[in-house]
Design a protein around this motif. Structure first.
Motif, PDB file in Angstrom:
ATOM      1  N   LEU A 195       0.830  -1.206   0.000  1.00 51.94           N
ATOM      2  CA  LEU A 195       0.000   0.000   0.000  1.00 51.94           C
ATOM      3  C   LEU A 195       0.867   1.258   0.000  1.00 51.94           C
ATOM      4  N   MET A 196       1.912   1.280   0.804  1.00 52.77           N
ATOM      5  CA  MET A 196       2.797   2.448   0.837  1.00 52.77           C
ATOM      6  C   MET A 196       3.434   2.683  -0.530  1.00 52.77           C
ATOM      7  N   TYR A 197       3.778   1.610  -1.221  1.00 52.17           N
ATOM      8  CA  TYR A 197       4.337   1.763  -2.565  1.00 52.17           C
ATOM      9  C   TYR A 197       3.293   2.385  -3.496  1.00 52.17           C
ATOM     10  N   GLU A 198       2.051   1.897  -3.439  1.00 54.46           N
ATOM     11  CA  GLU A 198       0.982   2.465  -4.266  1.00 54.46           C
ATOM     12  C   GLU A 198       0.789   3.951  -3.955  1.00 54.46           C
ATOM     13  N   LEU A 199       0.773   4.288  -2.669  1.00 50.45           N
ATOM     14  CA  LEU A 199       0.587   5.685  -2.271  1.00 50.45           C
ATOM     15  C   LEU A 199       1.749   6.551  -2.762  1.00 50.45           C
ATOM     16  N   THR A 200       2.939   5.996  -2.757  1.00 49.91           N
ATOM     17  CA  THR A 200       4.105   6.726  -3.256  1.00 49.91           C
ATOM     18  C   THR A 200       3.958   7.034  -4.739  1.00 49.91           C
ATOM     19  N   VAL A 201       3.499   6.060  -5.498  1.00 56.46           N
ATOM     20  CA  VAL A 201       3.304   6.259  -6.938  1.00 56.46           C
ATOM     21  C   VAL A 201       2.258   7.342  -7.187  1.00 56.46           C
ATOM     22  N   VAL A 202       1.138   7.273  -6.473  1.00 55.65           N
ATOM     23  CA  VAL A 202       0.066   8.262  -6.634  1.00 55.65           C
ATOM     24  C   VAL A 202       0.553   9.656  -6.239  1.00 55.65           C
ATOM     25  N   ALA A 203       1.231   9.758  -5.097  1.00 56.21           N
ATOM     26  CA  ALA A 203       1.711  11.055  -4.614  1.00 56.21           C
ATOM     27  C   ALA A 203       2.726  11.663  -5.579  1.00 56.21           C
ATOM     28  N   VAL A 220       5.435  18.978  -0.061  1.00 62.34           N
ATOM     29  CA  VAL A 220       5.006  18.010   0.946  1.00 62.34           C
ATOM     30  C   VAL A 220       3.529  17.677   0.786  1.00 62.34           C
ATOM     31  N   TRP A 221       2.662  18.665   0.846  1.00 65.06           N
ATOM     32  CA  TRP A 221       1.237  18.366   0.939  1.00 65.06           C
ATOM     33  C   TRP A 221       0.587  18.020  -0.377  1.00 65.06           C
ATOM     34  N   LEU A 222       1.113  18.465  -1.487  1.00 64.99           N
ATOM     35  CA  LEU A 222       0.460  18.208  -2.770  1.00 64.99           C
ATOM     36  C   LEU A 222       0.319  16.714  -3.042  1.00 64.99           C
ATOM     37  N   GLY A 223       1.380  15.979  -2.949  1.00 63.03           N
ATOM     38  CA  GLY A 223       1.323  14.544  -3.204  1.00 63.03           C
ATOM     39  C   GLY A 223       0.616  13.767  -2.116  1.00 63.03           C
ATOM     40  N   VAL A 224       0.766  14.195  -0.874  1.00 64.83           N
ATOM     41  CA  VAL A 224       0.153  13.478   0.242  1.00 64.83           C
ATOM     42  C   VAL A 224      -1.371  13.531   0.149  1.00 64.83           C
ATOM     43  N   GLY A 225      -1.907  14.668  -0.219  1.00 67.70           N
ATOM     44  CA  GLY A 225      -3.357  14.785  -0.351  1.00 67.70           C
ATOM     45  C   GLY A 225      -3.913  13.826  -1.393  1.00 67.70           C
ATOM     46  N   ALA A 226      -3.244  13.732  -2.523  1.00 69.34           N
ATOM     47  CA  ALA A 226      -3.684  12.808  -3.571  1.00 69.34           C
ATOM     48  C   ALA A 226      -3.568  11.362  -3.104  1.00 69.34           C
TER      49      ALA A 226
END
Length: 113
Positions: free
Chosen positions: A23-31, A97-103
């Motif tokens: 999941l963290m890898y997926e979130l990294t790709v999206v962010a 920081v926040w732009l990718g985290v929100g997505a």
């Protein structure tokens, strides 16, 4: 402090589960994609960055071994690292920081985790 350090050493944290790592890898790709879609693909981003931050002023300061920017009218690749980071920090905006985290959070919520 000493007691907490000893206790932590005696009871190390649990290792992340493989599905958490996935999941963290997926979130990294999206962010990363969300961040790059704005910073690298939005044609007006550099203009916005220069008007919303003190990047131009930092560029005039002698705070690095290289010029603050490569081309006055260049894209994101024309910006130097020191004025880039100092400018976001000075404004307390922290877009990187926040732009990718929100997505990434939005993606996780849609997955209903």
């Amino acid at each position: 402090f000493t007691a907490a350090t000893l206790e932590h050493g005696m009871h190390p944290p649990l290792s992340p589960k493989p599905e958490w790592r996935a999941l963290m890898y997926e979130l990294t790709v999206v962010a990363t994609e969300a961040y790059r879609s704005v910073v690298f693909k939005e044609p007006r981003f550099v203009e916005y960055f220069r008007s919303a931050t003190p990047e131009t002023e930092y560029g005039r300061m002698n705070i690095g071994s290289r010029p603050a920017k490569r081309k006055p009218k260049g894209g994101i690749e024309s910006l130097r690292a020191i004025p880039w980071i100092f400018s976001w920090t000075q404004t307390r905006f922290h877009l990187p920081v926040w732009l990718g985290v929100g997505a990434a959070f939005k993606y996780a919520m849609k997955k209903d985790i």
